[in-house]
Design a protein around this motif. Structure first.
Motif, PDB file in Angstrom:
ATOM      1  N   GLU A 107      45.159  24.051  40.804  1.00 39.65           N
ATOM      2  CA  GLU A 107      45.594  25.244  40.072  1.00 39.65           C
ATOM      3  C   GLU A 107      45.866  24.894  38.599  1.00 39.65           C
ATOM      4  O   GLU A 107      45.579  25.683  37.710  1.00 39.65           O
ATOM      5  N   THR A 298      39.549  34.746  38.079  1.00 37.36           N
ATOM      6  CA  THR A 298      39.874  35.846  38.997  1.00 37.36           C
ATOM      7  C   THR A 298      40.181  37.169  38.294  1.00 37.36           C
ATOM      8  O   THR A 298      40.184  38.214  38.943  1.00 37.36           O
ATOM      9  N   HIS A 299      40.430  37.150  37.006  1.00 41.09           N
ATOM     10  CA  HIS A 299      41.006  38.341  36.369  1.00 41.09           C
ATOM     11  C   HIS A 299      40.102  39.563  36.420  1.00 41.09           C
ATOM     12  O   HIS A 299      40.542  40.670  36.722  1.00 41.09           O
ATOM     13  N   GLY A 302      40.125  41.151  39.714  1.00 39.88           N
ATOM     14  CA  GLY A 302      41.313  41.983  39.895  1.00 39.88           C
ATOM     15  C   GLY A 302      41.079  43.385  39.358  1.00 39.88           C
ATOM     16  O   GLY A 302      41.440  44.384  39.980  1.00 39.88           O
ATOM     17  N   GLN A 303      40.425  43.455  38.202  1.00 41.45           N
ATOM     18  CA  GLN A 303      40.126  44.767  37.605  1.00 41.45           C
ATOM     19  C   GLN A 303      39.123  45.540  38.465  1.00 41.45           C
ATOM     20  O   GLN A 303      39.266  46.750  38.659  1.00 41.45           O
ATOM     21  N   ILE A 306      41.239  46.908  41.517  1.00 33.94           N
ATOM     22  CA  ILE A 306      42.194  48.009  41.320  1.00 33.94           C
ATOM     23  C   ILE A 306      41.492  49.262  40.817  1.00 33.94           C
ATOM     24  O   ILE A 306      42.008  50.359  40.984  1.00 33.94           O
ATOM     25  N   LYS A 328      40.008  32.365  46.427  1.00 32.31           N
ATOM     26  CA  LYS A 328      41.050  33.243  45.897  1.00 32.31           C
ATOM     27  C   LYS A 328      40.531  34.661  45.725  1.00 32.31           C
ATOM     28  O   LYS A 328      41.245  35.630  45.972  1.00 32.31           O
ATOM     29  N   MET A 331      40.484  36.245  49.026  1.00 27.98           N
ATOM     30  CA  MET A 331      41.852  36.636  49.381  1.00 27.98           C
ATOM     31  C   MET A 331      42.204  37.980  48.744  1.00 27.98           C
ATOM     32  O   MET A 331      42.833  38.843  49.368  1.00 27.98           O
ATOM     33  N   MET A 332      41.791  38.164  47.491  1.00 35.49           N
ATOM     34  CA  MET A 332      42.082  39.408  46.784  1.00 35.49           C
ATOM     35  C   MET A 332      41.323  40.573  47.410  1.00 35.49           C
ATOM     36  O   MET A 332      41.847  41.681  47.528  1.00 35.49           O
TER      37      MET A 332
ATOM     38  N   THR B 320      47.801  35.170  44.769  1.00 32.30           N
ATOM     39  CA  THR B 320      46.545  35.073  44.024  1.00 32.30           C
ATOM     40  C   THR B 320      46.187  36.408  43.389  1.00 32.30           C
ATOM     41  O   THR B 320      45.799  36.474  42.218  1.00 32.30           O
ATOM     42  N   LEU B 321      46.336  37.476  44.151  1.00 32.84           N
ATOM     43  CA  LEU B 321      46.067  38.809  43.611  1.00 32.84           C
ATOM     44  C   LEU B 321      47.012  39.090  42.449  1.00 32.84           C
ATOM     45  O   LEU B 321      46.598  39.584  41.394  1.00 32.84           O
ATOM     46  N   GLN B 323      48.467  36.913  40.570  1.00 30.47           N
ATOM     47  CA  GLN B 323      48.093  36.035  39.452  1.00 30.47           C
ATOM     48  C   GLN B 323      46.945  36.660  38.653  1.00 30.47           C
ATOM     49  O   GLN B 323      46.962  36.671  37.425  1.00 30.47           O
ATOM     50  N   ALA B 324      45.965  37.213  39.373  1.00 25.54           N
ATOM     51  CA  ALA B 324      44.805  37.815  38.700  1.00 25.54           C
ATOM     52  C   ALA B 324      45.213  39.036  37.891  1.00 25.54           C
ATOM     53  O   ALA B 324      44.538  39.408  36.934  1.00 25.54           O
ATOM     54  N   LEU B 325      46.295  39.690  38.278  1.00 21.78           N
ATOM     55  CA  LEU B 325      46.739  40.899  37.590  1.00 21.78           C
ATOM     56  C   LEU B 325      47.984  40.648  36.730  1.00 21.78           C
ATOM     57  O   LEU B 325      48.645  41.586  36.290  1.00 21.78           O
ATOM     58  N   ASP B 326      48.288  39.358  36.529  1.00 23.72           N
ATOM     59  CA  ASP B 326      49.422  38.956  35.685  1.00 23.72           C
ATOM     60  C   ASP B 326      50.748  39.536  36.142  1.00 23.72           C
ATOM     61  O   ASP B 326      51.545  40.031  35.344  1.00 23.72           O
TER      62      ASP B 326
END
Lengths: 426, 412
Positions: A107, A298-299, A302-303, A306, A328, A331-332, B320-321, B323-326
């Motif tokens: 990490e 991963t960011h 994430g977008q 959501i 990861k 997992m999301m 983790t989720l 973390q990805a979304l701060d």
């Protein structure tokens, strides 16, 4: 002609004088409490191998060129991964991140930027797995499965948009894969008249039947131009009607942090325009709308989640950051009930993907790219296997690839062969 | 070989390359496999343990009751984790034997490593068992669990959650009495404390913050826990807003679970209206609720419970989720022997700032609370810690030095 076997002398030392000891089989020696010793990364090395003997003829579709990533430790073991090409100029930064560190601190490395040169992460996992005498997937909650269904992304030589290939030819070539036990394939939908690709689908479906999945790849801005929303909707509805399984990247990619970065002009930062369009298309059709192969870390995923941009996320294990980052993202996806199938690769680097496929519950297929029509993946893989002791690794049967069960990435690398085929730079 | 075509060879898994035949068999031989690939689970048990202490000590807040999950394997590796088999607020907790039978059904004869598979088959309801599986994985690997998940934390900050003996809503005490106790801890060096805000007279809880924060050392953080519907009644939005405004003005660090579990609309509205952090998530199972919390900005910090959410794997997923979304992911807490699993989960995350230590009954200290637990271990202390940091155990698995004989001796 020098055969591969003859070239692999019995010497115990390679060119650098390093010992070519047999691969570690028991893991590092434990203390009384069962703890393995801490390790430190001492050096890293990157080189190219080209698996071809002098005068040997190269067959169409074979994978012979590999980029090797080696991470050495003070415990006397090294981790190896076959990866994508990263510029050699990245090495000083990689050394800055890794040297003198505990290899388990992944990490930290990802945070410091190792995810941009992800092949190294997979080499570190190989080191970790060997130290613990476990395949990587066992350290991450697996095995969930011991084999994974393959899908073959097929690209015909000639025009990139495949407009010079007849529908009949496409149908025949995919049928050949079905005959050889495979269950799914993906082709491009780049033709100038998008409805021509729907025609191709009709021909293909007639040949392969309903139990063979056919997917389409628009490939964002790698296609000759970007579909309008209305075009995408029209094509998607027609593909859905004709039984396609998914449509991939119907709109442009948001931003590139991947190694395709130099190839395609793109925004400096995400505009989220195509996320919104993709989410809208997803609402309007039943067929899966998929994407994500161009992103790193991963960011962005994430977008996507959501904002409901895709039915399935398809990170590329080696562009996204490596095995841990891939897991990861899976997992999301679980939290959003979104499907997850790794973007593909061909040849030995697929070993890293297989660790993700075995550890996570989500992936139900593994992509192999680029498959040449008429060439089976076994044939594509064959030359690369000369670099391995365990010929059973990456075994394909009934259209599934078996997950290697050995420590680390499960490739028992023949270090003599690696030296033999190594591309020497001045 | 003359009768074989190239395609026949391929079909039989053999490959011709470079003029050399490399033979492979159709069934992959286990020529290069790990030592534990055939490990199987042979037994599972979960039982209470009592290390008797005097009535007086118990009233002081000393914990003498624990429960332990134990998984045995064909390789002689035994996995342990401490905690109830299901959280008390879930229905299944009523039938302990039925839960054990279900778990044995899920696990006996199976591969202990296949945690994702077990979770999917229903193990997600039994977080303590998942922790015990990770203990096996870590012991087989010879490493603490957090390292297998990419973590590299050596220590973590912690905060203590204080609950005074007496009425649940603490209304038998004056705000001044509570403030005095909190400041006593602050003077010892404890710099983060959480207390309840369950009172009927809602602004009395805010009064505690007004008394504590100006008088505490710089950097001291005070948090409040409304605990959703568990006080027996829920705040209206207006009440929550009034309390939260008061707390924010007093400098409170966070307000936890201001509304009923699942009342995401009110919580998102309050989180949007406040600068103070609105946090929650301890009562949720699996990853999906956390996806909703993060997508709809219901909480500023998500707080999965390391066992109630499903276990260490689920913590890593939620973290983790986040973390990805701060978004920070700060685990809902526990104490003493259960904390071994929590610390591994915490250390596997990059966005978990604190370990929660509960429930501390003033004026007991954490190590006094769990003093009896030491008798179950081959170690004089549970953890290395000071008033600010807890050290992450670095032994294989969860790192619990269990004394098997002691477990049997104190088994109820």
């Amino acid at each position: 002609m020098m055969s591969a076997a003859a070239g692999l002398g019995a010497s115990l030392l390679n060119m650098t004088g390093e010992s070519l000891a047999a691969p570690l089989v028991d893991g590092l020696e434990r203390n009384a409490a069962g703890r393995r010793p801490d390790m430190t990364i001492t050096d890293v090395e990157q080189f190219e191998v080209y698996v071809k003997d002098q005068d040997e003829e190269e067959n169409r579709g074979e994978e012979r060129r590999f980029y090797v990533y080696k991470v050495m430790s003070d415990a006397g073991i090294s981790g190896y991964a076959f990866g994508r090409f990263h510029p050699y100029s990245d090495i000083p930064r990689v050394k800055e991140i890794l040297l003198g560190k505990d290899p388990f601190a992944l990490e930290d490395f990802i945070h410091e930027g190792l995810c941009h040169v992800s092949s190294w992460e997979n080499a570190i996992w190989d080191l970790i797995g060997k130290a613990c005498n476990q395949p990587v997937f066992r350290l991450l909650g697996g095995p969930y499965r011991d084999r994974i269904k393959l899908y073959l992304t097929t690209v015909w030589p000639g025009n990139p948009d495949q407009s010079d290939v007849s529908f009949e030819q496409q149908a025949e070539d995919l049928y050949y894969f079905k005959q050889n036990g495979f269950h799914a394939a993906k082709i491009r939908c780049w033709r100038e008249n998008p409805m021509d690709d729907v025609e191709a689908l009709k021909h293909i479906k007639r040949a392969v039947g309903d139990d063979f999945l056919v997917m389409f790849d628009r490939t964002g801005q790698r296609a000759p131009w970007i579909w309008s929303y209305d075009q995408a909707l029209q094509v998607s509805l027609a593909m859905q009607e004709e039984g396609a399984y998914w449509i991939e990247e119907p709109f442009e990619r948001e931003n590139y942090t991947s190694s395709f970065r130099e190839l395609i002009p793109t925004h400096e930062s995400p505009s989220y325009h195509s996320i919104a369009r993709s989410a809208r298309l997803r609402e309007a059709v039943d067929i899966r709308i998929t994407g994500g192969e161009g992103d790193n870390d991963t960011h962005m995923f994430g977008q996507y989640l959501i904002n409901g941009a895709f039915d399935m996320l398809q990170p590329d294990c080696l562009l996204v950051g490596g095995i841990l980052t891939s897991i990861k993202i899976a997992m999301m996806c679980e939290a959003f009930d979104t499907e997850f199938i790794l973007h593909g690769i061909h040849g030995l680097p697929v070993a890293g993907n297989l660790q993700v496929d075995a550890a996570s519950s989500l992936p139900y297929m593994q992509e192999l790219v680029m498959t040449t029509p008429g060439v089976l993946p076994q044939e594509t893989l064959a030359p690369g296997k000369r670099l391995l002791h365990n010929q059973d690794a990456l075994h394909i049967e009934d259209g599934y690839m078996h997950i290697p069960q050995g420590p680390g990435l499960g490739l028992d690398i023949n270090l003599d062969a690696l030296e033999h085929y190594r591309v020497r730079r001045r | 070989m003359a009768n074989f075509t190239r395609r026949d060879l391929l079909k039989h898994g053999a490959v011709l390359s470079g003029g050399m035949l490399v033979a492979t068999s159709t069934v992959p031989p286990a020529s290069y496999s790990s030592e534990t690939s055939n490990m199987k689970i042979t037994g599972f048990d979960h039982f209470p343990v009592l290390i008797p202490r005097s009535e007086e000590e118990r009233r002081r807040g000393v914990y003498d009751r624990y429960s332990v999950a134990r998984i045995t394997t064909t390789d002689g590796i035994t996995g342990y984790a401490f905690g109830p088999v299901v959280p008390s607020f879930r229905d299944e907790a009523r039938d302990h034997e039925a839960a054990l039978a279900r778990i044995r059904d899920l696990l006996i004869g199976k591969d202990p490593f296949a945690i994702e598979l077990h979770l999917a088959n229903g193990l997600i309801h039994y977080g303590v068992v998942e922790h015990a599986l990770w203990d096996i994985v870590g012991k087989a690997a010879g490493m603490p669990v957090h390292k297998l998940l990419g973590g590299n934390k050596k220590k973590t900050k912690y905060y203590i959650t204080m609950v005074w003996h007496g009425r649940g809503d603490q209304s038998h005490l004056t705000p001044e009495e509570q403030a005095e106790d909190i400041l006593w801890y602050a003077e010892q060096g404890f710099n983060a404390i959480k207390i309840r805000c369950w009172r009927e007279n809602i602004m009395d809880d805010v009064e505690i913050a007004r008394l504590v924060i100006p008088n505490a050392p710089p950097g001291f953080r005070l948090m409040f826990d409304r605990t959703a519907e568990f006080p027996g009644w829920v705040w209206s939005y207006e009440q929550a807003y009034q309390v939260a405004r008061g707390m924010q003005d007093a400098g409170v660090y966070w307000l936890e679970e201001p509304f009923e579990v699942g009342d995401v609309i009110k919580s998102a509205k309050l989180a949007h209206a406040m600068d103070m952090l609105i946090v929650g998530g301890e009562h949720d199972l699996g990853t999906t609720p956390f996806g909703v919390y993060m997508r709809d900005q219901v909480f500023d910090i998500v707080q999965p419970d390391a066992q109630w959410c499903g276990g260490i794997s689920t913590v890593k997923k939620v973290g983790t989720l986040a973390q990805a979304l701060d978004i920070p992911c700060i685990l809902h807490g526990t104490h003493s022997l259960s904390m071994f699993g929590w610390l591994q989960a915490n250390a596997a995350l990059t966005n978990c700032e604190y370990q929660e230590i509960g429930l501390i009954r003033p004026r007991i200290l954490p190590h006094e609370q769990w003093e009896p637990a030491r008798e179950l271990l081959d170690s004089d202390d549970l953890f290395e810690f000071d008033t600010e940091y807890l050290t992450i155990p670095q032994s294989p698995g969860l790192g619990i030095p269990v004394n098997e004989d002691a477990l049997e001796e104190y088994r109820v």
